[in-house]
Motif scaffolding. Sequence first.
Motif, PDB file in Angstrom:
ATOM      1  N   THR A  31       0.863  -1.171   0.000  1.00 41.07           N
ATOM      2  CA  THR A  31       0.000   0.000   0.000  1.00 41.07           C
ATOM      3  C   THR A  31       0.902   1.224   0.000  1.00 41.07           C
ATOM      4  O   THR A  31       2.091   1.128   0.325  1.00 41.07           O
ATOM      5  N   LEU A  32       0.343   2.370  -0.334  1.00 40.97           N
ATOM      6  CA  LEU A  32       1.146   3.599  -0.322  1.00 40.97           C
ATOM      7  C   LEU A  32       1.587   3.957   1.090  1.00 40.97           C
ATOM      8  O   LEU A  32       2.552   4.696   1.273  1.00 40.97           O
ATOM      9  N   SER A  67       3.517  -0.873 -10.709  1.00 38.18           N
ATOM     10  CA  SER A  67       2.299  -0.148 -10.327  1.00 38.18           C
ATOM     11  C   SER A  67       1.140  -1.104 -10.021  1.00 38.18           C
ATOM     12  O   SER A  67       0.299  -0.810  -9.174  1.00 38.18           O
ATOM     13  N   VAL A  70       0.782  -2.094  -6.306  1.00 40.21           N
ATOM     14  CA  VAL A  70       0.365  -1.101  -5.315  1.00 40.21           C
ATOM     15  C   VAL A  70      -1.161  -1.126  -5.256  1.00 40.21           C
ATOM     16  O   VAL A  70      -1.833  -0.841  -6.246  1.00 40.21           O
TER      17      VAL A  70
END
Length: 90
Positions: A31-32, A67, A70
């Motif tokens: 996760t960010l 990407s 994520v």
Amino acid sequence: MKVLACIFRRSLSTHIAGGLDLVVVPGLAFTLEGHRLGRGKGYYDVFLDKCRKIQGTPPLTVGLAFSQQVVPYVPTDKDDICVDRVLYST
């Protein structure tokens, strides 16, 4: 897994010589916020916990991802350690 254990032993001996500055942490998803989905054995969580206990200043932890890796949420529990940064392609 013997290779992983060997790497951990060598790295822990590095702590005695001055410590680690950076640990690149693998993951299946991130996760960010730095939560990480690993393979479920907890090897890196144990290793990072030891790093934090042995070194005065813990190493910077970075997860490298595409990407697609994520995601908004990954399941975590109390023993999971977040990475400091997630670097991913856009």
